[in-house]
Design an enzyme around this catalytic site. Sequence first.
Site, PDB file in Angstrom:
ATOM      1  N   GLU A 249      11.915  67.570  80.437  1.00  0.00           N
ATOM      2  CA  GLU A 249      10.857  68.488  80.574  1.00  0.00           C
ATOM      3  C   GLU A 249      10.721  68.687  79.124  1.00  0.00           C
ATOM      4  OE1 GLU A 249      13.306  71.801  81.852  1.00  0.00           O
ATOM      5  OE2 GLU A 249      13.958  70.917  83.674  1.00  0.00           O
ATOM      6  N   LYS A 251       9.956  70.616  75.574  1.00  0.00           N
ATOM      7  CA  LYS A 251      10.434  71.335  74.626  1.00  0.00           C
ATOM      8  C   LYS A 251       9.737  72.249  74.167  1.00  0.00           C
ATOM      9  CE  LYS A 251      14.122  71.953  71.187  1.00  0.00           C
ATOM     10  NZ  LYS A 251      13.545  73.627  70.908  1.00  0.00           N
ATOM     11  N   ARG A 272      18.069  84.732  73.414  1.00  0.00           N
ATOM     12  CA  ARG A 272      19.357  84.067  73.626  1.00  0.00           C
ATOM     13  C   ARG A 272      20.222  84.727  72.597  1.00  0.00           C
ATOM     14  NH1 ARG A 272      18.789  78.486  70.827  1.00  0.00           N
ATOM     15  NH2 ARG A 272      20.887  78.661  69.933  1.00  0.00           N
ATOM     16  N   LYS A 425      18.438  67.808  73.605  1.00  0.00           N
ATOM     17  CA  LYS A 425      16.882  67.735  73.284  1.00  0.00           C
ATOM     18  C   LYS A 425      16.650  66.845  72.189  1.00  0.00           C
ATOM     19  CE  LYS A 425      18.315  71.081  69.110  1.00  0.00           C
ATOM     20  NZ  LYS A 425      18.196  72.352  68.550  1.00  0.00           N
TER      21      LYS A 425
END
Length: 569
Positions: A249, A251, A272, A425
């Site tokens: 996906e 980022k 977060r 990531k």
Amino acid sequence: MLYSEFVEIYEALSKTTKKLEKASILAVFLKRLKNQPAEFIYLLKGRVFPEYDPREFGISDKLVIKAIAKAGGINESDILKKYRKIGDLGEIADAFIGKRKQSILFHSKLETKKVFTNLKGLVEIEGKGAVEKKLSLISELLNSATGKEAKYLIRTLLSDLRIGVADGIIRDSIAEAFLKEEENAADKIESAYDLSNDYAVVFEAAVKGKKELEKINIIPGKPMKVMLPIKVTDIKEAFRICDKPAAIEHKYDGFRVIINKDDKGNISLFTRRLENVTKQFPDVVKIVKENIKGHSFIIDSEVVGYNPQNKKYLPFEAISQRIKRKYDIEKLIENLPVEINAFDLIYYNEKIIAHIPFKERRELLEKIIKTEKLKIRPSMQLVTDDEDKAMKFYHDALKSGEEGIMMKKLDSPYHPGRRVGYMVKMKPDAQDIDLVIVGAEYGSGKRAGWLTSYVVACRSGDEFLEIGKVSSGLKEKEGEEGTSYDEITKLLKPLITEEKGKEVKVKPKLVVSVIYQNIQKSPSYTSGYAMRFPRIIHYRPDRRPHDIATLKDIESEVKKQKFQPHGIQ
């Protein structure tokens, strides 16, 4: 329970720097605390609310000085003289109030319940006459306090307890006190905390045993920690961790938002950092109401800003203004609209689905979202086992202005609060890391009056280790895109714990993203390392000190440099 019992523990904890020793001291105390209200455990962190609750005492040094003067029967000027020498209003309260108490034959003993009630009361006071009302509540406590009790009351009010108790020590002490015979007890406590973000809830359950602890779970409407990725720089490594095929996906260069809808239909948004930003984003609430089907849910997403004129996505720095701002919301919605990119579903229609494979969670997520251009969509995704296709997706993401890609294991559960190897990531090989500011220095010339040179630190367990000084990257003028020196100075000043000439030490709360050329060994900083040519690229109001780079991350980066010596130009 008498407040003096807390004070004894504060004193014992402050006399050792050894984490195991602190945990053992605290474990003994927690066995005594188990018959008291569970929320008393917040006092071990100098709080009266769980960590996710943003409410603070809002007490200034000036008000504390007034309270000590009133309770100690002395002049404020005498306190100020000592304060300039000692720099600790807690110690000053101990000296003045302790001396006065010795001259009083009889005084009532201070109950922890009274302390807790008055401290909570301070948070709720606002409006006309607030200062006098707060002074009255503080004075009431100090009038009943011994010197040592006054010391820790003042430190609590100023959020500077100085006993070295972080989450890891509380976790280990609960495990030692109530789950000593259990295998991996500390991990069980940490997992429960990751789901609840509330040590009172965890403490109360742990007292009753393992089965009660296992009942703690995710609840819509309460903040939860997000699952975190591992950083990689190579597609082969990404596939090794996530297996083939994997979900890939974009980022996004936005900020993480956990979207909640509880069983009463209330929608709440948390970052977060567990901050509630529902009021700052009424446009997101409206989009969620209109475009997501479901009686109740918890969705993990990235909210990205875009330019309303040319519809191009904006960097995080632009949208960060909306996280911080609590007024002129309508104007910001117009000037800085956002798009929701939803990428995971953790809870749906009264059922926790974090344990089912990611592939199934994603399929359900796609079914319940009505995509609307520049409003909401499932995140861009490719499922493949082909490295060439994965690299093309990666380069396409970069061309469209994204930071890079996320890769996810298709059969993985969602594990809040951990870097567990279920996703990675991958970004271009520009070295940038999140660090926390622990010190600063006042500037001169055109930067006079601002804190402009910042000592930044990485994390090792519950400690913060310095890794360099950074003074470039911020904006000098208000109105320029990005965070300014003036803005950071205003945020840092309330966090100052010590001043020496132009230099200050600050509480480790402000997180910044720093880009650098490389990292070298250095005896100048407590981490043993220093960054070359560091520059701040973002202030990260969406991140907590717990989220920053660890010493292990730094050591890993240093090892990588042997194979990538060029760094960034």
